[in-house]
Design an enzyme around this catalytic site. Sequence first.
Site, PDB file in Angstrom:
ATOM      1  N   TYR A 109       0.869  -1.188   0.000  1.00 33.88           N
ATOM      2  CA  TYR A 109       0.000   0.000   0.000  1.00 33.88           C
ATOM      3  C   TYR A 109       0.897   1.226   0.000  1.00 33.88           C
ATOM      4  CZ  TYR A 109      -3.207   3.574   1.788  1.00 33.88           C
ATOM      5  OH  TYR A 109      -3.960   4.719   1.957  1.00 33.88           O
ATOM      6  N   GLU A 169      -3.386   7.663  -3.912  1.00 28.76           N
ATOM      7  CA  GLU A 169      -3.377   6.377  -3.202  1.00 28.76           C
ATOM      8  C   GLU A 169      -3.195   5.258  -4.221  1.00 28.76           C
ATOM      9  OE1 GLU A 169      -6.027   4.745   0.427  1.00 28.76           O
ATOM     10  OE2 GLU A 169      -7.073   4.708  -1.497  1.00 28.76           O
TER      11      GLU A 169
END
Lengths: 403, 309
Positions: free
Chosen positions: A122, A210
């Site tokens: 991530y 993101e």
Amino acid sequence: MNIHEYQGKALFREEGVAVQEGVHCTTVDQALEAYDSLGSKIVAVKSQIHAGGRGKGNLYCPDTGDLQMEGGVKIALSRDEVETYSKNILGNILVTKQSGPEGKVVNNLYIEAGCEIAHEYYLALLVDREEDAILVMASTEGGVDIEEVAETTPQAIHKAWTDSSGKLPTGADSAMADSLGLTGVSKDSFKEMLGRLVSMFVSRDCSMVEINPLVRAGDGAMIALDSKISFDDNASFRHPWRAEMRDLSEEEEVEIRANKSGLSYVKLDGNIGCLVNGAGLAMASMDVIKLYGGEPANFLDIGGGANKESITTAFGIILEDPNVEGILVNIFGGIIRCDMVARSIIDASREVGLSVPLVVRFSGTNHEEGRDVLEESSLEVTTVGTLADGAKAIVAATVGVDA
Amino acid sequence: MSIWINESSKVLVQGITGGQGTFHATRMTEYGTDVVGGVTPGKGGQVVDLPGRSVPVYDTMGQAVSETNADVSVIYVPARFAAAAIVEAADAFNEIKGEGLIVCITEGIPILDMIRCVGHISEMPGIRLIGPNCPGIITPGENGGCKVGIMPGYIHAKGRIGIISKSGTLTYEAVAQTMSVGEGQTTCIGIGGDPISGTGFIDCLAAFEEDPETEAVVMIGEIGGTAEEDAAAWAADNFSKPIVGFVAGATAPPGKRMGHAGAIISGGKGTAEEKFSAFEKAGIHIARDPSKIGEVLVSVLIEAGLREP
């Protein structure tokens, strides 16, 4: 302003951030052509909506409401599967954890070449309002809900901050790669990507980037398998290219219209409309309505530059909502004069044919004149002195409507 | 006493020849603020007529501060030029006086511009920024007072309550609440609702702690970020005077921006509930209804022996 994954990946490509080959499609035929052109046996068929959680979302038929397919992101192993998945996605409603129960109609597809995945990570960049800096967050726990990771294993999230000019301290990229356990080609690849992302965040005035998941491919290269990008609206004046990326179908039409009149409007689920000057006071008005047993139908800040036209528009927008059974006006006059607002209310109520109970609370500049203007008019209106009295009065009036 | 500004503060207006600048310079002067000049690049040498005085316009903040020895600058320039105006003011005050207060009213400044500004100013210990996207700061006086911003001056009166708020009109509401129970204010500060800004709650509380005339504080927060929680934790250890607190946005849905750029609940964080409970934990007296701030304030003052029952 948010953009779609396929638009974010086009930006990544321009900025030199590694992504897989992919094609944006709006029809099943285009999806099939894309499959043929990609030359990859395995492709991802990805629904394009602004809400996250697409992979775990469900697709429903807009006419019947029947479940069409589980999962808004599918791995297709053949041309036939691409056809099936595309048909199940396009034109249907995707409901995800973040889309709200009403979901979003999917008009756009992204067909992306498959990728051999060794591990999912991530990576996100966002504005840290407490540190007055850009925050980089990375985790070895990719492909899952990062808020859950933050809750259960906060030690798995690694953070670094830029300085005020938007540069990471020397060595921060290496340290972050190390903490993710990346070595060799993967470490170099990660450092390069991070550098490019930070400079893109600054040069394009992003408010969030993101990548979930960021993957380490079989050959060790780091690839952005997803992209979620938000821009800072305040900086749009220096990025004219953004206009083409805006997907108005992803925004609430009424909020766009309100914005054009200098109003800030958010629809809620209650039955009491609110018209207030100032964002804080508008929120407080909603809160107090709830405190006295009512449910606010909206947030509406008419702003400091309100005039007769914008107030008329505001009444119109509030009354478009069929749930509205009463309206509370709460004005603390500063630059705005209450008597001007009072005259605007009278004109607006005539223009839009106001038929629900109206409670008005004026305070501040010319509040007495404002009240007099209302009371001398033929308009049916209750005037009160405090916000609490206003909330109680409108709650009582709308309970009456129900009974 | 008061914090940061008083009746003898000399104030410059950046953007004084613009519509907003002239309008508010006029209102500020009417209130009693000592407006000593203004800055508009390219309009140096002009004069702006304000009630009872004419003030000079300068091309740069450097000239303006040198010529007028001003203490404060208030910024009414459009968003795309506002960050540069803040930096110019900071540099001028820092180089010429080593200190100065900058109040930025402008709404809509890009976030990254503000990160650069705040970083720039953080290296200058004598420079304070209030805002952006705020109503400003006001210290009511015996006759008039010092108003630096867009708030309606007449609703205030000199007294012993300090007010800090993220919001504009909700600050006025808090002021009206203190007035409704016969209490005036030392200084009222709108710190603004942007995600990145200068002065925060803790800076204000620290200054009110040091100010002997401030006997209690009303603090108004709103959803988004953790500034309220941080301030509550700080106050529990460092603030000796009673605080009455309210947080706007208990009914705001998650993920939706409520007017202010910073007023958004994201990832389940920044809710009004969390902030109210942080207030309670820190011994801050909360008002769930802003119309009850006055009432709560009275009971708090009585409890602290600062007012007769």
